[in-house]
Write an enzyme that holds these catalytic residues in place. Structure first.
Site, PDB file in Angstrom:
ATOM      1  CE1 TYR A 113      -3.708  -2.388   0.294  1.00 55.41           C
ATOM      2  CE2 TYR A 113      -2.794  -3.064   2.405  1.00 55.41           C
ATOM      3  CZ  TYR A 113      -3.698  -3.251   1.381  1.00 55.41           C
ATOM      4  OH  TYR A 113      -4.581  -4.302   1.424  1.00 55.41           O
ATOM      5  CB  THR A 114       3.668   2.367   1.949  1.00 60.01           C
ATOM      6  OG1 THR A 114       4.547   1.239   1.897  1.00 60.01           O
ATOM      7  CG2 THR A 114       2.782   2.268   3.181  1.00 60.01           C
TER       8      THR A 114
END
Length: 819
Positions: free
Chosen positions: A122-123
């Site tokens: 996600y990052t």
């Protein structure tokens, strides 16, 4: 041909284990847990930065998924789990952990509350601009490169590190036999100290500390203890105190609140708020109304709202001492230097960094010099070719092919192989006069650059000037103001007990059998005072009104002292029994309480007087009986008893060491001795005391008392046969300690009287005798005449009819006080 048996070695298990653990330890120390003193990075951090650099994932490009960066690191350089690699990558991006973050991250990268980062899918991440300074010129052969784990790529053993990253961002880690704890510092201060050390290689630590005042934590705070900082910078180890930045704000209605805007480095904010709120809920201290975490995008803010008329500074002092609002930070500056772990001070770290920079700049200059010389050689050839252009063209046209043309140029016109290759590859448009001018200009520039490079290589001072200049550029771009305030002295915290305990007047009771309690005055006043919850055979030793801030000293007949603050006593209704001492301190089955004292504080002077049944007596200073840390679970020893049957009789306390008082002792066989209390020495709790009086065989001391010259007193004696005798003090001559004394009863051949009770009484006191058949007999000494020493007194009870004496109490005519 070698047989298999010839390859077998016989080794002991100890040798194998020692060798394998040695290899493992060396790997853990050098390749995992400890940073390099030159670039301040652990291997996994270095590999992350280098892999992202190779991938072009730099600050001037778009963010890329963290999972991609982790995959590159794991696949190419760091063959370990993806979780530790991602954790290391995330830490490099956390502004509350690093003073100068080396990774920029989009998405959730954790928080000061200990929240975990989002999953790496996600990052997004990229190198920060500061990390580019660490990697600058790495493609110019400035550091040693080694093959990676599968020999397919090369990786750097250290980064060029254009600023002292070890001090700027600090490090923490645990390896085999070593640990490191290096705090972050201010980049501008560290660079100033580095430049000062370059200018003066003999720079002293005191001079260096004019630049580097101390650590500069990304979370700010207040650092106390200059001596600890200096010791750490000198030896690599030191201890300081790091406390939160707080302010007390006054509110309307006589209220106030504590506002916390900075907390100590690496303290979990959520856990800190929870701990403070637990103190509020459990009422460990009285005065906290509410605890709120108001942290937002504008900054950290924890608000502790207090009740009306509360001493805010006292509350804050308690929180500093009992929560992580204030912590002790321990320096342990261990890093890999010269291929081995070393504990280094400030100057050795800076010296190692400067030596590294000398090597980096020197190797970069040599690389640039070789490149410039190669280019100048080519430019010289091109200029020469343009000066004999027609001949060159003729030679090339007469050649069979490109290689033949190169060969002919070398042979006929004295060009080098490299020059000839460049001439053959030259494009036709470059044959204009303008290009000749450009080549001559480039030639001049190259000659000037080569001269500069040669100066740097040959002149050490010129090399140092380059390092200084580049450090100043880094400082100008990345330096920020100091966040952590340094204070020279550690503030001593004084805890006001009134903060910890709400002051309240209560009723306290301690019984002979070891029950103790406190009750509110409301409960006491609503009950019958005699309905105190004790068993019929038990009675109070202490029963009075006091404050919750007071202290109780309880002495038992077996030489134990039990300490309790009043506020720690069980708060129950007056008619309840309360707690027994055995619930928290082990007592013997036949152990009884003989005396209990109340004190306003633990700074009292004066002393206690103790005497035993086997004729030992001593004084103990109050300050020698202060409670220990284990007072809740262990009783203190007040006196050493010589035999199992020996017992303490009474304990007296005086603030002025019993000045001008006489001690009078009575034996079972009616001997009495009077001497000054000053003859009794002051001894430690472990001592047994000195001889009280000389006992006959089968005799023992049954009672003793103090003669106060300010009060009119007389002797009251009660025998085991139920006889009471009243005698003047003048009947007892003054003697010396350790003598036998004089008889106070006439010795009978048949059924001799033996003293059961002997005390000094006043005309306002009555005796209450309780027998084993629960009969109560009141004795008023005023109804009796004085007798001489040879009288056996008058019978006041018939032991055959009324029972054997079991308890004797001294009561006041006005107000009953039990003993």
């Amino acid at each position: 041909m070698l047989t298999n048996s010839s390859k077998i070695q016989e080794l002991s298990l100890e040798e194998i284990m020692g060798d394998r653990f040695g290899r493992y330890s060396k790997y853990i120390i050098q390749e995992r847990a400890l940073p390099d003193v030159r670039d301040g990075l652990k291997p996994v951090q270095r590999r992350i930065l280098y892999a992202m650099h190779l991938d072009g994932n730099t600050y001037d490009k778009a963010f890329r998924k963290s999972a991609k960066s982790v995959g590159n690191v794991m696949g190419n350089f760091h063959p370990h789990g993806d979780t530790p690699i991602y954790e290391a990558l995330v830490r490099l991006s956390q502004s509350w952990k690093l003073r100068v973050p080396l990774i920029e991250m989009h998405g959730n990268n954790g928080s000061m509350d200990g929240d975990p980062p989002a999953a790496m899918r996600y990052t997004e991440a990229r190198l920060s601009k500061a990390s580019e300074a660490l990697l600058q010129d790495i493609d110019k052969d400035v550091v040693d490169m080694v093959l990676n784990f599968d020999d397919t790529l090369e990786e750097p053993t250290v980064l060029p590190a254009r600023f002292p990253n070890l001090l700027v961002n600090g490090a923490t880690g645990i390896s085999a036999g070593y640990a490191t704890e290096i705090p972050p510092h201010n980049l501008g201060e560290v660079i100033d100290a580095t430049i000062a050390l370059i200018d003066n290689p003999n720079l002293s630590l005191d001079e260096a500390m004019q630049y580097v005042q101390g650590p500069d934590f990304p979370t700010g705070g207040i650092l106390q203890g200059e001596a600890g900082i200096k010791k750490a910078y000198q030896t690599g180890r030191g201890k300081v105190v790091l406390r939160s930045k707080t302010a007390i704000q006054t509110l309307r209605g006589h209220r106030s609140q504590i506002i916390i805007t900075e907390i100590p480095y690496e303290v979990n904010k959520a856990q800190l708020v929870k701990k403070i709120d637990e103190i509020r809920v459990l009422k460990t201290i009285d005065g906290i109304a509410e605890v709120r975490d108001e942290t937002d995008r504008h900054g950290l803010s924890i608000v502790i709202e207090l009740k009306r008329d509360v001493n805010a500074q006292a509350i804050l002092n308690y929180l500093f001492k009992n929560t992580d609002l204030q912590v002790t930070y321990n320096f342990n500056m261990v890093a890999i230097s010269n291929m081995r772990p070393q504990q280094l001070g400030l100057l050795p770290i800076l010296q190692a960094y400067i030596a590294h920079q000398k090597d980096v700049v020197l190797r970069r200059t040599q690389y640039d010099l070789a490149k410039a010389q190669n280019r100048l050689h080519i430019v010289d050839g091109l200029i020469k070719a343009l000066s004999i252009l027609d001949q060159v063209i003729h030679t090339i046209r007469a050649s069979k092919n490109k290689s033949d043309a190169v060969k002919n140029l070398v042979t006929k016109h004295d060009f080098s192989q490299e020059q000839a290759s460049a001439i053959v590859a030259l494009q036709l448009y470059r044959l204009t006069n303008t290009d000749v001018t450009q080549l001559q200009k480039e030639q001049s520039q190259l000659q000037k650059a080569i001269k500069g490079y040669q100066e740097i290589i040959s002149q050490p001072q010129r090399l140092l000037q380059v390092i200084k200049k580049e450090l100043l550029v880094i400082k100008k771009e990345f330096a920020t103001p100091r966040l952590t305030k340094i204070e020279a002295e550690v503030t001593q915290l004084k805890i006001d007990r009134r903060v910890m305990v709400g002051e309240e007047n209560v009723r306290v009771l301690v019984s002979q059998q070891g029950y103790l309690k406190r009750s509110s005055l409301r409960s006491y006043q609503a009950s019958n005072a005699s309905d105190n919850g004790l068993r019929p055979e038990d009675f109070p030793i202490l029963d009075c009104e006091t404050s919750t801030l007071d202290h109780i000293y309880i002495f038992t007949n077996q030489g134990h002292l039990i300490y309790r603050p009043v506020h720690e006593l069980s708060d129950v209704r007056w008619k309840d029994t309360g707690q027994h001492l055995s619930q928290f301190i082990g007592l013997n089955p036949d152990e009884e309480v003989i005396n209990a004292f109340l004190f306003k504080n633990l700074k009292m002077g004066g002393s206690f007087l103790l005497a035993t049944s086997d004729s030992y007596i001593k004084q103990i200073a109050f300050q020698d009986l202060l409670p220990s840390r284990t007072y809740r679970s262990r009783a203190m020893k007040a006196i050493k008893l010589h035999t199992a049957n020996s017992r303490i009789l009474h304990v007296f306390y005086s603030e002025n060491a019993f000045a001008d008082q006489q001690v009078i002792g009575f034996t079972q066989k009616s001997y009495a001795l009077q001497f000054p209390v000053e003859a009794v020495p002051m001894l430690k709790p472990q001592a047994a005391g000195v001889k009280f009086l000389a006992l006959k065989e089968q005799d023992q001391i049954v009672d003793y008392d103090l003669n106060n010259p300010q009060i009119e007193q007389f002797i009251g004696i009660l025998t085991q046969r139920g006889s009471f005798k009243k005698m003047k003090l003048a009947e007892l001559p003054a003697g010396s300690r350790g003598r036998r004394g004089v008889l106070t009863l006439r010795e009978l051949k048949q059924k001799p009287h033996r003293i059961k009770f002997a005390r000094l009484l006043t005309k306002d006191e009555l005796l209450e005798v309780i027998t084993d058949s629960n009969k109560n007999i009141m004795i008023d000494p005023e109804h009796f005449n004085f007798s001489d020493r040879y009288s056996n007194g008058s019978f006041v009870l018939d032991t055959a009819k009324d029972g054997i004496i079991s308890q004797i109490k001294i009561n006041s005519r006005i107000k009953s006080t039990e003993e």
